[in-house]
Design a protein around this motif. Structure first.
Motif, PDB file in Angstrom:
ATOM      1  N   GLY A 354     -76.154  38.082  68.888  1.00 24.31           N
ATOM      2  CA  GLY A 354     -77.264  38.628  68.947  1.00 24.31           C
ATOM      3  C   GLY A 354     -77.924  39.986  68.880  1.00 24.31           C
ATOM      4  O   GLY A 354     -77.905  40.545  69.146  1.00 24.31           O
ATOM      5  N   ARG A 355     -76.706  40.805  69.888  1.00 26.80           N
ATOM      6  CA  ARG A 355     -76.245  41.890  70.148  1.00 26.80           C
ATOM      7  C   ARG A 355     -75.621  43.141  69.213  1.00 26.80           C
ATOM      8  O   ARG A 355     -75.202  42.121  68.075  1.00 26.80           O
ATOM      9  CB  ARG A 355     -75.385  42.044  71.351  1.00 26.80           C
ATOM     10  N   PHE A 356     -75.303  43.784  68.875  1.00 27.47           N
ATOM     11  CA  PHE A 356     -74.128  44.865  67.827  1.00 27.47           C
ATOM     12  C   PHE A 356     -73.471  45.671  68.537  1.00 27.47           C
ATOM     13  O   PHE A 356     -72.621  45.786  70.003  1.00 27.47           O
ATOM     14  CB  PHE A 356     -75.802  45.630  67.528  1.00 27.47           C
ATOM     15  N   TYR A 357     -72.234  46.415  67.481  1.00 29.81           N
ATOM     16  CA  TYR A 357     -70.676  46.753  67.572  1.00 29.81           C
ATOM     17  C   TYR A 357     -71.441  48.264  67.028  1.00 29.81           C
ATOM     18  O   TYR A 357     -71.966  47.957  65.804  1.00 29.81           O
ATOM     19  CB  TYR A 357     -69.652  46.166  67.980  1.00 29.81           C
ATOM     20  N   LEU A 358     -70.842  49.491  67.593  1.00 40.31           N
ATOM     21  CA  LEU A 358     -71.539  50.065  66.774  1.00 40.31           C
ATOM     22  C   LEU A 358     -69.358  50.935  66.730  1.00 40.31           C
ATOM     23  O   LEU A 358     -69.553  51.338  67.877  1.00 40.31           O
ATOM     24  CB  LEU A 358     -72.237  51.584  67.953  1.00 40.31           C
ATOM     25  N   ALA A 376     -65.974  58.260  78.135  1.00 44.22           N
ATOM     26  CA  ALA A 376     -66.374  56.829  79.776  1.00 44.22           C
ATOM     27  C   ALA A 376     -67.501  56.939  79.664  1.00 44.22           C
ATOM     28  O   ALA A 376     -68.309  56.088  80.832  1.00 44.22           O
ATOM     29  CB  ALA A 376     -64.719  57.180  79.872  1.00 44.22           C
ATOM     30  N   ASP A 377     -67.272  58.460  80.265  1.00 46.26           N
ATOM     31  CA  ASP A 377     -69.251  58.763  80.992  1.00 46.26           C
ATOM     32  C   ASP A 377     -69.883  58.163  80.289  1.00 46.26           C
ATOM     33  O   ASP A 377     -71.452  57.773  80.185  1.00 46.26           O
ATOM     34  CB  ASP A 377     -69.559  60.347  80.875  1.00 46.26           C
ATOM     35  N   VAL A 378     -70.218  58.487  78.816  1.00 46.02           N
ATOM     36  CA  VAL A 378     -71.453  57.649  78.009  1.00 46.02           C
ATOM     37  C   VAL A 378     -70.761  56.413  78.197  1.00 46.02           C
ATOM     38  O   VAL A 378     -72.765  55.490  78.420  1.00 46.02           O
ATOM     39  CB  VAL A 378     -71.214  58.104  76.807  1.00 46.02           C
ATOM     40  N   ALA A 379     -70.068  55.633  77.243  1.00 47.60           N
ATOM     41  CA  ALA A 379     -69.697  53.989  77.623  1.00 47.60           C
ATOM     42  C   ALA A 379     -70.929  54.005  79.307  1.00 47.60           C
ATOM     43  O   ALA A 379     -71.996  52.955  79.207  1.00 47.60           O
ATOM     44  CB  ALA A 379     -69.135  53.514  77.574  1.00 47.60           C
ATOM     45  N   GLU A 385     -69.130  47.901  78.321  1.00 52.25           N
ATOM     46  CA  GLU A 385     -67.850  48.114  79.092  1.00 52.25           C
ATOM     47  C   GLU A 385     -66.726  47.789  78.148  1.00 52.25           C
ATOM     48  O   GLU A 385     -65.626  47.842  78.790  1.00 52.25           O
ATOM     49  CB  GLU A 385     -67.660  46.379  79.916  1.00 52.25           C
ATOM     50  N   ARG A 386     -67.168  47.270  76.888  1.00 53.91           N
ATOM     51  CA  ARG A 386     -65.797  47.104  76.048  1.00 53.91           C
ATOM     52  C   ARG A 386     -65.526  47.457  75.227  1.00 53.91           C
ATOM     53  O   ARG A 386     -66.703  48.024  74.380  1.00 53.91           O
ATOM     54  CB  ARG A 386     -65.839  45.575  75.105  1.00 53.91           C
ATOM     55  N   ILE A 387     -65.146  48.624  74.704  1.00 55.28           N
ATOM     56  CA  ILE A 387     -64.599  49.692  74.011  1.00 55.28           C
ATOM     57  C   ILE A 387     -63.466  49.016  73.297  1.00 55.28           C
ATOM     58  O   ILE A 387     -62.010  48.228  73.664  1.00 55.28           O
ATOM     59  CB  ILE A 387     -64.340  51.036  74.719  1.00 55.28           C
ATOM     60  N   ARG A 388     -63.099  49.841  72.044  1.00 54.92           N
ATOM     61  CA  ARG A 388     -61.599  48.950  71.110  1.00 54.92           C
ATOM     62  C   ARG A 388     -61.693  50.328  70.272  1.00 54.92           C
ATOM     63  O   ARG A 388     -62.093  50.682  69.329  1.00 54.92           O
ATOM     64  CB  ARG A 388     -62.122  48.206  69.989  1.00 54.92           C
ATOM     65  N   THR A 389     -59.887  50.158  69.842  1.00 54.65           N
ATOM     66  CA  THR A 389     -59.477  51.008  68.940  1.00 54.65           C
ATOM     67  C   THR A 389     -59.294  50.532  68.502  1.00 54.65           C
ATOM     68  O   THR A 389     -58.833  49.107  67.941  1.00 54.65           O
ATOM     69  CB  THR A 389     -57.941  52.114  69.919  1.00 54.65           C
ATOM     70  N   THR A 390     -59.152  51.031  67.235  1.00 60.68           N
ATOM     71  CA  THR A 390     -58.644  50.007  65.909  1.00 60.68           C
ATOM     72  C   THR A 390     -57.445  50.808  64.600  1.00 60.68           C
ATOM     73  O   THR A 390     -57.353  52.180  65.176  1.00 60.68           O
ATOM     74  CB  THR A 390     -59.355  50.703  65.097  1.00 60.68           C
ATOM     75  N   ALA A 391     -57.009  50.148  63.909  1.00 60.66           N
ATOM     76  CA  ALA A 391     -56.078  51.389  62.634  1.00 60.66           C
ATOM     77  C   ALA A 391     -55.641  52.718  61.880  1.00 60.66           C
ATOM     78  O   ALA A 391     -55.476  52.352  61.728  1.00 60.66           O
ATOM     79  CB  ALA A 391     -55.293  49.895  61.713  1.00 60.66           C
ATOM     80  N   PHE A 397     -67.728  50.891  69.808  1.00 61.52           N
ATOM     81  CA  PHE A 397     -68.169  50.379  71.355  1.00 61.52           C
ATOM     82  C   PHE A 397     -69.074  48.530  71.137  1.00 61.52           C
ATOM     83  O   PHE A 397     -69.680  48.735  70.060  1.00 61.52           O
ATOM     84  CB  PHE A 397     -69.536  51.154  71.047  1.00 61.52           C
ATOM     85  N   LEU A 398     -68.969  47.969  72.239  1.00 63.87           N
ATOM     86  CA  LEU A 398     -69.302  46.406  71.794  1.00 63.87           C
ATOM     87  C   LEU A 398     -70.337  46.396  72.708  1.00 63.87           C
ATOM     88  O   LEU A 398     -70.539  47.105  73.918  1.00 63.87           O
ATOM     89  CB  LEU A 398     -68.178  45.237  72.181  1.00 63.87           C
TER      90      LEU A 398
END
Length: 565
Positions: A354-358, A376-379, A385-391, A397-398
């Motif tokens: 029910g939440r979102f990721y951006l 990191a400050d913004v998060a 708490e959970r951030i992801r890098t991608t290909a 931001f989860l």
């Protein structure tokens, strides 16, 4: 008696013995005797042992104390390369030896297996960048972060700081299994077939530490994703597992092997097998072991799994995997249809809970140490708490609450990320280029940033996806052959006869629509200073000539060559 003919009178030629085939350095066939200097170095001293020498000797005595075999070869296992000297132009690439091009500073690659980041991890890397790397920091298309200007004296301190947040540079480079690509939204995405996280964690915990996979013929690239977006560039990996729904057994993975780009691009081929989640790690280890034992080691430019798969074929490869390494037969499984849409995760998306990721985009993945700290400050301010890098060099931001989406996007925009980028900014990618890479012929990263700004000023936006890749050399780290507009850097001659930076053009490549390597324009090269004019011209030609719903890469396949120049 009949006369003897000339043919009969001529003595029979002795058949020449067949020329013996040179050994390829396949351990299970040719033995383990080294056939080149790289193989000798790896057998003389285990590459990972050099870590202790860095801590005890080189960091105390300085760069001059490092032997050539350590600094140019074994250091790769530690995730560090010497970077290019700043006073040597692209025209000297290939003309000078590696050691002549090398500076006394290093590129350092920090592994983010599965793209798993957090505010604490980004802050730690940001502080390292600020304090020891002249504030350089670049997200890569393998979900890592790369730093530059690293001094050998600072490496042990950097390692300690990374280890404090669960990060490492070890095996970031070298003839080993590199970072494992994973879906950045594993476990949360609504469109997920299966969560691959347990398989990635088991490989990290139980298989990567094994000594028997620390000396492979060359690098080995892995991708594991259960997301229906197929978000890990599986077509160009040595081995990839992508989400697959079996009609009898339910969700699992299709296995593909033998992908790779560089100067001999090949798309990965399906084994026709379906693998359940719990079997992924041992099947992965079996594929790695085949590469170790049967991979070609004599010539470095053939020492990739794709050449073995091309020679054997996938049927034999699967038979060897099952018979010699697994001890059981794999289940046959369906081929997954190609996902034709965007594979990135830019923008707002719902989660299962029910939440979102951006998803947001740093332009060509380029950031600074101070920017990482600000992110990191913004998060932390938003409780993320959970951030992801991608290909695709994004940041995800989860676990964002609905009411936080707008304020979070605005806050990230303020620190230089893009929550709603144009298609030009969204789709552009570049390699490190001449600034730091010893293989490069041209500047790429700074030029890519300039190109995006230019395209937005002159064209605004585009209503279809457009992948643009700038690569500094033929090795295709930026995936030029599978981009809509692929630009391979080389030195070219301008109208006045001057040797200047330029690009060979490659158009219409794709991984998400009928995977192919596109169309190379023979003899057509673009001077780097005229790159913006060229891209604007081709995009305008596409907009004028396209049919309803026609993608750029589809138009390229039928367009007149003049429209592409």
């Amino acid at each position: 008696m009949a006369p003897t003919t000339a043919t009969e009178a001529r003595p029979a030629r002795k058949a020449r013995p067949a020329r013996a085939k040179k050994p390829e350095g396949q351990w299970k066939i040719d033995g383990t005797t080294p056939l080149n200097r790289d193989e000798e170095v790896k057998q003389e001293d285990p590459a990972m042992d050099v870590r202790r020498r860095v801590i005890d000797v080189y960091s105390k005595q300085g760069f001059a104390a490092i032997p050539e075999d350590d600094v140019l070869k074994r250091f790769k296992w530690l995730g560090i390369y010497t970077q290019r000297r700043q006073d040597l132009g692209g025209e000297l690439t290939g003309q000078l030896e590696n050691y002549e091009l090398s500076d006394h500073y290093f590129m350092m690659r920090v592994r983010f297996d599965g793209g798993l980041a957090s505010p604490a991890r980004l802050r730690a890397v940001g502080e390292i960048s600020r304090d020891y790397a002249r504030s350089t920091a670049d997200f890569t298309d393998r979900q890592n972060i790369q730093l530059h200007w690293i001094r050998i004296e600072d490496v042990p301190t950097i390692w300690e700081k990374l280890e404090s947040v669960g990060l490492t540079t070890l095996m970031g480079c070298g003839d080993v299994p590199r970072v494992i690509l994973g879906s950045p939204v594993a476990g949360v995405a609504v469109d997920e077939v299966i969560d691959a996280t347990p398989a990635i964690e088991e490989i990290q915990r139980d298989y990567l530490p094994r000594e028997d996979i620390k000396n492979l013929p060359r690098k080995f690239k892995t991708a594991i994703s259960g997301n229906s977006r197929q978000d890990v560039t599986h077509e160009v990996q040595d081995v990839a597992f992508i989400g697959s729904e079996h009609p009898e057994h339910g969700p699992g993975f299709e296995v593909l092997v033998g992908g790779g780009l560089s100067t001999n691009p090949m798309l990965a081929q399906s084994l026709g097998a379906w693998v359940p989640l719990e079997k992924v790690p041992e099947v992965w280890y079996g594929v790695v072991s085949i590469f170790r034992d049967y991979g070609y080691r004599r010539l470095r430019n053939r020492a990739r799994l794709k050449f073995l798969v091309a020679e054997w074929g996938v049927e034999k490869f699967r038979q060897v995997l099952e018979g010699e390494y697994l001890g059981y037969q794999l289940e046959d499984g369906p081929r997954q249809p190609i996902n034709p849409g965007n594979r990135d995760h830019i923008g707002i998306h719902p989660q299962r809970d029910g939440r979102f990721y951006l998803g947001v985009k740093p332009t060509v993945g380029h950031t600074t140490g101070e920017q990482l700290i600000a992110i990191a400050d913004v998060a932390e301010r938003f409780g993320i708490e959970r951030i992801r890098t991608t290909a695709d060099k994004e940041l995800i931001f989860l676990d964002v609450e609905r009411e936080q989406l707008g304020p979070l996007a605005a806050a990230l925009d303020e620190v230089g990320l893009y929550s709603n980028p144009s298609e030009f900014r969204r789709g552009i990618i570049s390699c490190t280029g001449l600034e730091f890479c010893k293989l490069a012929h041209v500047t790429t990263k700074a030029r890519a940033i300039e190109l995006v700004d230019d395209l937005e000023d002159r064209l605004g936006d585009l209503d279809v996806p457009l992948k643009i890749a700038l690569n500094g050399c033929p090795n295709a780290c930026a995936r030029t052959q599978v981009s809509d507009i692929g630009l391979k850097g080389q030195t070219v001659t301008d109208a006045d006869g001057n040797r200047v930076e330029g690009f060979q053009v490659h158009l219409g490549g794709s991984m998400s629509l009928d995977p192919n390597f596109g169309r190379k324009l023979k003899g057509h090269k673009v001077i780097a200073d005229e790159l913006g004019d060229y891209v604007v011209r081709v995009v305008n030609n596409y907009k004028r000539e396209r049919n309803d719903g026609e993608q750029f890469r589809e138009w390229v396949q039928r367009a007149d060559e003049e429209a592409l120049k």
